[in-house]
Enzyme design. Sequence first.
Site, short mmCIF file in Angstrom:
data_model
loop_
_atom_site.label_atom_id
_atom_site.label_comp_id
_atom_site.label_asym_id
_atom_site.label_seq_id
_atom_site.Cartn_x
_atom_site.Cartn_y
_atom_site.Cartn_z
N LYS A 22 139.13 133.72 131.61
CA LYS A 22 138.87 132.55 130.58
C LYS A 22 138.64 131.05 131.49
O LYS A 22 137.45 130.56 131.18
CB LYS A 22 139.91 132.55 129.55
CG LYS A 22 140.02 131.25 128.68
CD LYS A 22 140.80 131.09 127.70
CE LYS A 22 142.23 130.77 128.16
NZ LYS A 22 142.38 129.35 128.22
N ASN A 23 139.60 130.97 132.26
CA ASN A 23 139.68 129.29 132.73
C ASN A 23 138.48 129.31 134.03
O ASN A 23 138.49 128.20 134.48
CB ASN A 23 141.07 128.99 133.22
CG ASN A 23 141.83 129.06 131.96
OD1 ASN A 23 141.34 128.90 130.76
ND2 ASN A 23 142.93 128.80 132.08
N ARG A 92 140.77 122.32 123.90
CA ARG A 92 140.46 121.12 124.85
C ARG A 92 139.76 121.29 125.97
O ARG A 92 139.30 120.42 126.35
CB ARG A 92 142.09 120.59 124.91
CG ARG A 92 142.83 121.81 125.66
CD ARG A 92 144.26 121.57 126.03
NE ARG A 92 144.16 120.01 126.74
CZ ARG A 92 144.75 119.06 126.01
NH1 ARG A 92 144.84 119.00 124.74
NH2 ARG A 92 144.36 117.63 126.77
N CYS A 116 148.70 118.76 122.31
CA CYS A 116 148.76 120.32 121.77
C CYS A 116 150.25 120.75 121.80
O CYS A 116 151.30 119.80 122.25
CB CYS A 116 147.87 120.97 122.59
SG CYS A 116 148.57 121.79 124.11
N ARG A 121 149.15 115.83 127.12
CA ARG A 121 147.70 116.65 128.02
C ARG A 121 146.56 115.52 127.82
O ARG A 121 145.39 115.92 127.25
CB ARG A 121 147.23 117.93 127.34
CG ARG A 121 148.55 118.87 127.59
CD ARG A 121 148.14 120.34 127.39
NE ARG A 121 146.99 120.99 128.11
CZ ARG A 121 146.52 122.06 127.89
NH1 ARG A 121 146.96 122.80 126.89
NH2 ARG A 121 145.64 122.62 128.67
N ASP A 304 151.16 128.91 133.70
CA ASP A 304 150.62 130.00 132.76
C ASP A 304 151.45 131.49 132.64
O ASP A 304 150.95 132.05 131.98
CB ASP A 304 149.21 130.04 132.78
CG ASP A 304 148.29 129.01 132.61
OD1 ASP A 304 147.16 128.84 132.72
OD2 ASP A 304 149.05 128.10 131.93
N ILE A 326 155.07 121.32 135.07
CA ILE A 326 153.58 121.00 134.97
C ILE A 326 153.40 120.32 133.35
O ILE A 326 152.74 119.17 133.24
CB ILE A 326 152.47 122.19 135.00
CG1 ILE A 326 152.73 122.78 136.30
CG2 ILE A 326 151.20 121.60 134.51
CD1 ILE A 326 152.07 121.96 137.37
N ARG A 396 142.91 133.93 121.74
CA ARG A 396 142.23 132.87 122.69
C ARG A 396 142.06 133.23 123.98
O ARG A 396 141.00 132.85 124.59
CB ARG A 396 143.00 131.37 122.67
CG ARG A 396 143.31 130.57 121.43
CD ARG A 396 143.72 129.50 121.45
NE ARG A 396 142.94 128.66 122.39
CZ ARG A 396 143.17 127.34 122.49
NH1 ARG A 396 144.10 126.78 121.98
NH2 ARG A 396 142.03 126.85 123.37
#
Length: 417
Positions: A22-23, A92, A116, A121, A304, A326, A396
């Site tokens: 996804k990223n 975002r 979020c 962020r 993540d 983070i 998502r």
Amino acid sequence: MDKLIIKGGKHLKGEIEISGAKNAALPVMAASMLAAGENTISRVPDLRDVKTMGRLLSNMGAEFYYEPHRAIIRTDRIKKLEAPYELVKEMRASVLVLGPMVARFGRARVSLPGGCAIGARPINLHLMGLEKMGARIELEAGYVKATAKRLKGATIYFDTSTVTGTENLMMAATLAKGTTVLENAAREPEVIDLAEALKKMGARINGAGESLIEIEGVEELKPVNHTVIPDRIEAGTFMTIAGMTGGDITIRGCMLEHLHAFIMKLQEAGLRFEKAKDGVRVLGPARPRAIDIETAPYPGFPTDMQAQFMALMSIAQGTSIVTETIFENRFMHVAELMRMGADISFKGSTATVKGIKKLKGANVMATDLRASASLVVAALRAEGETTIHRLYHLDRGYEKMEKKLRGLRADVKREKG
Ligand code: EPZ
């Protein structure tokens, strides 16, 4: 809203194929705005966020077609240089169109993403970089307006390593006049993948994957034709599931080198890894050992994966210290895991996880993408039935999660809500 119902206690066995990242897909889709023509992006996962990015590009005048797992994006007739609040608040990563729009068209109006669940962020570093490249930045009514006759090369230092900040400015720099240097740049594999796609478009980029990236601007780029890398976070999630359920899972299509730090920690916790054709076989112990972790920018332990790892530690032998460096609020999954009997406390960015023998199924609520993944991990081991509410968070970032889990003999069903 859909929910997932999982009956825990089974040892998951079998094999799964990892989807595209996804990223990586999202920034490459945004990069298509840098050139006019037909862009083809393959191994694009069938996810809610991909559809949202498609809606955003269509809203700007692009033609977007998607059939699993390929996205076709035609960018000849872009007429609306705007990313509206309605779409940015949903995802975002929409801010990734900012750099390409200013670079190709000289202006953009993008809604500020707002906070979020996991933190404020901000995008101040994205905007600082564009200003250094000569863009005029104005904030009005929750929107960023950026204008520039033509961006010019600059040296940009990131106080904090930012993944999408690095990606946004790397894209902007490809069409700037002169050379741009990004210092303290993010080193994630998804940054490297975006650079590979941009180079196929004709961009001149050196050092992607290092903390110093040099981009020499060119006059024009051609449409992208690129296959994105596999999703290392999905792969890491299924490795964790093997560890959680005392399972035996072969994970195909993942790139192990993208998960080095994470795999080291899983091995310390007692998971075994065996080479398999086009992937890896992961064997989980009866009960993992408690291991301390601290998240860090790549190549460190990925933030993540923090929530999923914490679920694993909740049934470990011993006590584990989990430190999140983070994001300032990435412990939303703790309260939900505690509803399942987990013994966790936290102060600031450090959580203490006292491993217990058994989690108990319960009604729990997903709060953000990776928190929802940690609830799935926990539910697969918990005694009895767990219902995970607000499943749109999971949708998502995980393609057909329940189908992949059923393929591994999990007792899971989705209830349409
Ligand atoms: C990317 O988010 C990922 N999203 C996130 O994945 C991931 O958790 C994150 O990188 C960190 O690895 C995408 O790639 C689409 P950052 P991003 O900018 O780029 C601060 C998921 O689960 N910061 O690297 O938004 C920021 O507040 C998602 O798939 C500033 O202060 O994260 C954070 O504390 C969740 N100012 C830190 O830097 C800025 O201008 C790292 O954020 C930008 C960032």
